[in-house]
Design a protein around this motif. Sequence first.
Motif, PDB file in Angstrom:
ATOM      1  N   SER A   1     -46.810  57.661   8.895  1.00  9.78           N
ATOM      2  CA  SER A   1     -46.278  58.451  10.005  1.00  9.78           C
ATOM      3  C   SER A   1     -46.585  57.818  11.362  1.00  9.78           C
ATOM      4  CB  SER A   1     -46.869  59.865   9.978  1.00  9.78           C
ATOM      5  OG  SER A   1     -48.234  59.855  10.361  1.00  9.78           O
ATOM      6  N   LEU A   2     -47.396  56.768  11.380  1.00 12.20           N
ATOM      7  CA  LEU A   2     -47.890  56.206  12.635  1.00 12.20           C
ATOM      8  C   LEU A   2     -47.236  54.848  12.886  1.00 12.20           C
ATOM      9  CD1 LEU A   2     -49.950  57.027  14.836  1.00 12.20           C
ATOM     10  CD2 LEU A   2     -51.653  55.646  13.610  1.00 12.20           C
TER      11      LEU A   2
ATOM     12  N   THR B   1     -42.051  75.449  12.351  1.00 11.31           N
ATOM     13  CA  THR B   1     -42.508  75.090  13.690  1.00 11.31           C
ATOM     14  C   THR B   1     -42.070  73.672  14.042  1.00 11.31           C
ATOM     15  OG1 THR B   1     -44.604  74.154  12.944  1.00 11.31           O
ATOM     16  CG2 THR B   1     -44.551  76.537  13.359  1.00 11.31           C
ATOM     17  N   GLU B   2     -42.097  73.381  15.329  1.00  9.11           N
ATOM     18  CA  GLU B   2     -41.771  72.031  15.771  1.00  9.11           C
ATOM     19  C   GLU B   2     -42.769  71.027  15.207  1.00  9.11           C
ATOM     20  OE1 GLU B   2     -40.810  69.541  19.894  1.00  9.11           O
ATOM     21  OE2 GLU B   2     -41.695  71.546  20.005  1.00  9.11           O
ATOM     22  N   GLU B   3     -44.025  71.428  15.115  1.00  2.40           N
ATOM     23  CA  GLU B   3     -45.045  70.536  14.563  1.00  2.40           C
ATOM     24  C   GLU B   3     -44.749  70.198  13.098  1.00  2.40           C
ATOM     25  OE1 GLU B   3     -49.924  70.241  14.168  1.00  2.40           O
ATOM     26  OE2 GLU B   3     -48.965  72.213  14.300  1.00  2.40           O
ATOM     27  N   GLN B   4     -44.369  71.210  12.319  1.00  5.20           N
ATOM     28  CA  GLN B   4     -44.011  70.953  10.918  1.00  5.20           C
ATOM     29  C   GLN B   4     -42.805  70.031  10.826  1.00  5.20           C
ATOM     30  OE1 GLN B   4     -43.578  75.115   9.841  1.00  5.20           O
ATOM     31  NE2 GLN B   4     -45.386  75.023   8.509  1.00  5.20           N
TER      32      GLN B   4
ATOM     33  N   ASP C   1     -41.757  67.833  13.049  1.00  5.97           N
ATOM     34  CA  ASP C   1     -42.112  66.478  13.469  1.00  5.97           C
ATOM     35  C   ASP C   1     -42.935  65.759  12.406  1.00  5.97           C
ATOM     36  OD1 ASP C   1     -40.745  66.791  15.814  1.00  5.97           O
ATOM     37  OD2 ASP C   1     -42.521  67.128  17.065  1.00  5.97           O
ATOM     38  N   THR C   2     -43.830  66.488  11.735  1.00  7.71           N
ATOM     39  CA  THR C   2     -44.627  65.878  10.664  1.00  7.71           C
ATOM     40  C   THR C   2     -43.721  65.350   9.560  1.00  7.71           C
ATOM     41  OG1 THR C   2     -46.556  67.266  11.109  1.00  7.71           O
ATOM     42  CG2 THR C   2     -46.368  66.333   8.889  1.00  7.71           C
ATOM     43  N   LEU C   3     -42.758  66.170   9.137  1.00  5.14           N
ATOM     44  CA  LEU C   3     -41.835  65.758   8.087  1.00  5.14           C
ATOM     45  C   LEU C   3     -40.971  64.584   8.549  1.00  5.14           C
ATOM     46  CD1 LEU C   3     -40.791  69.259   6.755  1.00  5.14           C
ATOM     47  CD2 LEU C   3     -41.993  67.497   5.449  1.00  5.14           C
ATOM     48  N   MET C   4     -40.489  64.644   9.783  1.00 11.58           N
ATOM     49  CA  MET C   4     -39.634  63.575  10.283  1.00 11.58           C
ATOM     50  C   MET C   4     -40.398  62.257  10.371  1.00 11.58           C
ATOM     51  SD  MET C   4     -37.453  63.248  13.826  1.00 11.58           S
ATOM     52  CE  MET C   4     -38.914  63.009  14.826  1.00 11.58           C
ATOM     53  N   ASN C   5     -41.628  62.317  10.894  1.00 16.57           N
ATOM     54  CA  ASN C   5     -42.395  61.083  11.078  1.00 16.57           C
ATOM     55  C   ASN C   5     -42.714  60.403   9.750  1.00 16.57           C
ATOM     56  OD1 ASN C   5     -42.431  61.318  13.863  1.00 16.57           O
ATOM     57  ND2 ASN C   5     -44.374  62.414  13.911  1.00 16.57           N
ATOM     58  N   ILE C   6     -43.004  61.190   8.725  1.00 16.52           N
ATOM     59  CA  ILE C   6     -43.367  60.615   7.423  1.00 16.52           C
ATOM     60  C   ILE C   6     -42.130  60.209   6.634  1.00 16.52           C
ATOM     61  CG2 ILE C   6     -44.389  61.141   5.163  1.00 16.52           C
ATOM     62  CD1 ILE C   6     -46.408  62.923   6.653  1.00 16.52           C
ATOM     63  N   HIS C   7     -41.132  61.086   6.603  1.00 18.37           N
ATOM     64  CA  HIS C   7     -40.025  60.884   5.668  1.00 18.37           C
ATOM     65  C   HIS C   7     -38.839  60.118   6.241  1.00 18.37           C
ATOM     66  CE1 HIS C   7     -41.560  63.180   2.284  1.00 18.37           C
ATOM     67  NE2 HIS C   7     -41.994  64.080   3.138  1.00 18.37           N
TER      68      HIS C   7
ATOM     69  N   ALA D   1     -35.954  71.701   6.454  1.00 18.12           N
ATOM     70  CA  ALA D   1     -36.404  70.547   7.237  1.00 18.12           C
ATOM     71  C   ALA D   1     -36.649  69.343   6.317  1.00 18.12           C
ATOM     72  CB  ALA D   1     -37.673  70.889   8.011  1.00 18.12           C
ATOM     73  N   TYR D   2     -37.373  69.565   5.232  1.00 15.24           N
ATOM     74  CA  TYR D   2     -37.679  68.477   4.287  1.00 15.24           C
ATOM     75  C   TYR D   2     -36.397  67.824   3.765  1.00 15.24           C
ATOM     76  CZ  TYR D   2     -39.202  66.328  -0.119  1.00 15.24           C
ATOM     77  OH  TYR D   2     -39.420  65.450  -1.153  1.00 15.24           O
ATOM     78  N   ALA D   3     -35.474  68.647   3.292  1.00 20.32           N
ATOM     79  CA  ALA D   3     -34.250  68.104   2.696  1.00 20.32           C
ATOM     80  C   ALA D   3     -33.381  67.425   3.743  1.00 20.32           C
ATOM     81  CB  ALA D   3     -33.467  69.205   1.987  1.00 20.32           C
ATOM     82  N   SER D   4     -33.407  67.919   4.968  1.00 18.76           N
ATOM     83  CA  SER D   4     -32.627  67.279   6.030  1.00 18.76           C
ATOM     84  C   SER D   4     -33.113  65.869   6.300  1.00 18.76           C
ATOM     85  CB  SER D   4     -32.697  68.112   7.313  1.00 18.76           C
ATOM     86  OG  SER D   4     -32.069  69.357   7.140  1.00 18.76           O
ATOM     87  N   MET D   5     -34.424  65.662   6.271  1.00 17.86           N
ATOM     88  CA  MET D   5     -34.971  64.306   6.452  1.00 17.86           C
ATOM     89  C   MET D   5     -34.496  63.397   5.321  1.00 17.86           C
ATOM     90  SD  MET D   5     -36.447  65.049   9.171  1.00 17.86           S
ATOM     91  CE  MET D   5     -37.009  66.583   9.907  1.00 17.86           C
ATOM     92  N   LYS D   6     -34.503  63.924   4.113  1.00 16.72           N
ATOM     93  CA  LYS D   6     -34.078  63.122   2.971  1.00 16.72           C
ATOM     94  C   LYS D   6     -32.578  62.858   3.011  1.00 16.72           C
ATOM     95  CE  LYS D   6     -38.015  62.595   0.751  1.00 16.72           C
ATOM     96  NZ  LYS D   6     -38.630  61.253   0.645  1.00 16.72           N
TER      97      LYS D   6
END
Length: 256
Positions: free
Chosen positions: A67-68, A111-114, A116-122, A160-165
Amino acid sequence: MNTNHPSKIALVTGGSRGLGKNTAMALARKGVDVVVTYYSQKAEAEEVVREIERQGGKAAALQLDTSLVSSFDAFAASLREVLTAIWNRDSFDYLINNAGIGMNTPFPSTTEEQFDTLMNIHFKGVYFLTQRLLPLIADNGGIVNISTGLTRFSIEGYSAYASMKGAVEVMTRYWAKELGKRGIRVNAVAPGAIATDFGGGTLRDNPNVNAHIASITALGRAGQPDDIGGVIASLCTDEMGWVNAQRIEASGGMVL
């Protein structure tokens, strides 16, 4: 293993456990050497290395926070050092973008934090890690991105998860088009529900959830890690050399 030909090398992100570990072992059985990355589970990653070495292959483990983005240049430098030290090479052949987390959260309360976490990793992490590693990926190699069955069918809580995928699947086709001139194939594997510790291990540990997944799957059971690793590893073989820009779902026929 035929020692007349140098081994192919694969990099598997998130390779210390679950699908990543299963993929690493499946690659090793095909004679492909493996570098696994881990986020925090160093001991588990080193055990994967030892298992591969016991089978006669070569392997290494490197720490990586997918994620970094700011850490990717340093990771690429470390990877280059490992490739030189162990394999006397300055490149590897296959990148498997597997690292990820599960998160089930209803759309109204995400949340926006959730997000962003999913977007940054996935998504963001996968995009820029692969970009940074392109100089190290050998021509005529391959990239396998891990997606999910949830891009085809919808289960509440995964918007959110599926959208990243879903973004990863579109990205896969674009990479295939742009990297084709180097002979690099890019595909996505979309697992169905798999009984691992992913997402807290609910499918593995909750009999009711497991039974529900079995009831909506044509083959009548929930998936296991062994159902997926070999599919991913098979894309890292010459036999699959004409498969490109594809989304390959491995779900046993969920929600047909």
